[in-house]
Write an enzyme that holds these catalytic residues in place. Structure first.
Site, PDB file in Angstrom:
ATOM      1  N   HIS A  33       1.703   4.627  -2.876  1.00  0.00           N
ATOM      2  CA  HIS A  33       1.803   6.074  -2.704  1.00  0.00           C
ATOM      3  C   HIS A  33       3.195   6.571  -3.114  1.00  0.00           C
ATOM      4  CE1 HIS A  33      -2.038   6.319  -0.748  1.00  0.00           C
ATOM      5  NE2 HIS A  33      -1.663   5.594   0.294  1.00  0.00           N
ATOM      6  N   HIS A  40       0.832  -1.208   0.000  1.00  0.00           N
ATOM      7  CA  HIS A  40       0.000   0.000   0.000  1.00  0.00           C
ATOM      8  C   HIS A  40       0.865   1.255   0.000  1.00  0.00           C
ATOM      9  CE1 HIS A  40      -3.732   2.255   0.910  1.00  0.00           C
ATOM     10  NE2 HIS A  40      -2.911   3.059   1.571  1.00  0.00           N
ATOM     11  N   GLU A  41       1.840   1.303   0.890  1.00  0.00           N
ATOM     12  CA  GLU A  41       2.691   2.491   0.979  1.00  0.00           C
ATOM     13  C   GLU A  41       3.584   2.634  -0.250  1.00  0.00           C
ATOM     14  OE1 GLU A  41       1.959   4.602   3.134  1.00  0.00           O
ATOM     15  OE2 GLU A  41       0.662   3.290   4.301  1.00  0.00           O
TER      16      GLU A  41
END
Length: 363
Positions: free
Chosen positions: A21, A17-18
């Protein structure tokens, strides 16, 4: 080992997920000054040319930091590569990239599972299996001599079919026969026998005999024979899991009072993953996919402190032509963060207390 495997899966999903980003920002040449996996005290840290990479003590979380509001940053406030100075669409890509990464990774896991160990399926056979018979004194099934592992082949002379239809037929016959004797044809090992059971009436007047019911069949694994078949099988399973997840969130929203108890925190999720890994490590593929889809859907909800909340701010900015006052945004985000942290702490405490080993300690 199974607990560690489940924790590793959750940590991996957070990294994915990170990374979504982080990658979306870097590909657009937006400044990023921190990439952290976990919260709390720093265990490992590496200072890159621009970004500090860190692993922290509690792995169930993470964040990507931007220098926009860092008072120690030496980047000029008017720098066009600061996130806040980019157009709304560029910022939306960065904010939504974590959700997109989780969805892509979930599909990737399912394709890998389809091409390696395959998906579990049931080779249905006639009848209904009885996994468990309640041993309470007033259980009609126990009084009739039924045993765990029995297979009900027929009822009142009617042969039961295969699959879910057999289970539904047997359940309906039992519910409609309160205080009425039923003749069951049972297969026990290699033997076949007849038993007579009389269902009790529950509070709604429906019959019950005190057993668990399950379709009769053997678990088999269907493995894709080539990459194209793996992609297709992964796609079908992804659609199934995504549909079930959306339905689950819908029930939570519209029937909150009845489904709130089913909301699970990190402790319960790890416990479920550990149980699955204990039975078969390959179950972690679908476990990881399901949690990854859940993370994506949760994060896209328009709630403060989540990706969806930031996207909602961007939507308002796009409509108004200017952002909401920064003080208002900060107050909303801080309030949402406090509520989410409070919910997280509550779920962790509740799920920890409900763990089997903890229950044994307090007895």
């Amino acid at each position: 080992m199974s607990v560690l495997a489940a924790i590793a899966v959750l940590a991996l999903l957070i990294v994915v997920h990170e990374l979504g980003h982080f990658s979306a920002a870097r590909l657009q040449k937006i400044h990023v000054n921190r990439f952290s996996i976990g919260f709390g005290p720093t265990l490992l840290k590496y200072q890159g040319k621009e970004t500090e990479y860190a692993v922290r003590a509690f792995p169930l979380g993470g964040y990507v930091g931007f220098p926009d509001d860092d008072p120690d940053s030496d980047i000029p406030p008017e720098d066009p590569d600061l996130l806040r100075n980019r157009p709304v669409f560029d910022r939306a890509i960065v904010i939504s990239a974590g959700v997109i990464a989780n969805l892509i990774f979930a599909y990737f896991l399912l394709v890998v599972q389809a091409g390696t160990v395959g998906f579990q399926d049931i080779d249905y056979q006639p009848g209904v299996r009885i996994p468990e018979v309640l041993t309470v004194v007033d259980s009609p099934a126990a009084q009739a001599g039924m045993q765990s592992g029995d297979i009900v082949l027929g009822i009142n002379g009617q042969v039961l079919p295969s699959g879910q239809a057999a289970l539904e037929q047997l359940r309906e016959e039992i519910q409609n026969a309160a205080n009425t004797a039923l003749d069951l044809q049972i297969k026990r090992g290699e033997d076949e026998l007849s038993l007579t059971v009389t269902p009790d009436a529950d509070s709604d007047g429906q019959g019950r005999i005190g057993v668990m019911l399950a379709p009769n069949g053997e678990i088999v694994r269907n493995r894709a024979g080539n990459p194209v078949a793996a992609l297709q099988a992964g796609s079908r399973e992804f659609q199934r899991l995504a549909s079930l997840t959306v339905q689950g969130f819908g029930q939570l929203i519209f029937n909150f009072s009845e489904t709130a108890q089913q909301v699970a925190g990190p402790v319960a999720i790890v416990a479920v993953g550990a149980d699955l890994a204990k039975d078969d490590l390959s179950n972690l593929f679908q476990f990881g996919s399901l949690i990854s889809i859940n993370l994506a859907i949760i994060n896209i909800l328009p709630l403060p402190a989540l990706d969806g909340g930031q996207l909602a701010f961007l939507l308002v900015e796009g409509i108004r032509g200017k952002p909401l006052p920064m003080r208002l945004q900060e107050n909303i985000m801080q309030t949402g963060l406090v509520l989410l942290l409070g919910l997280g702490v509550f779920l962790i405490v509740r799920d920890t207390v409900n763990l089997a080993f903890f229950q044994n300690l307090i007895r």
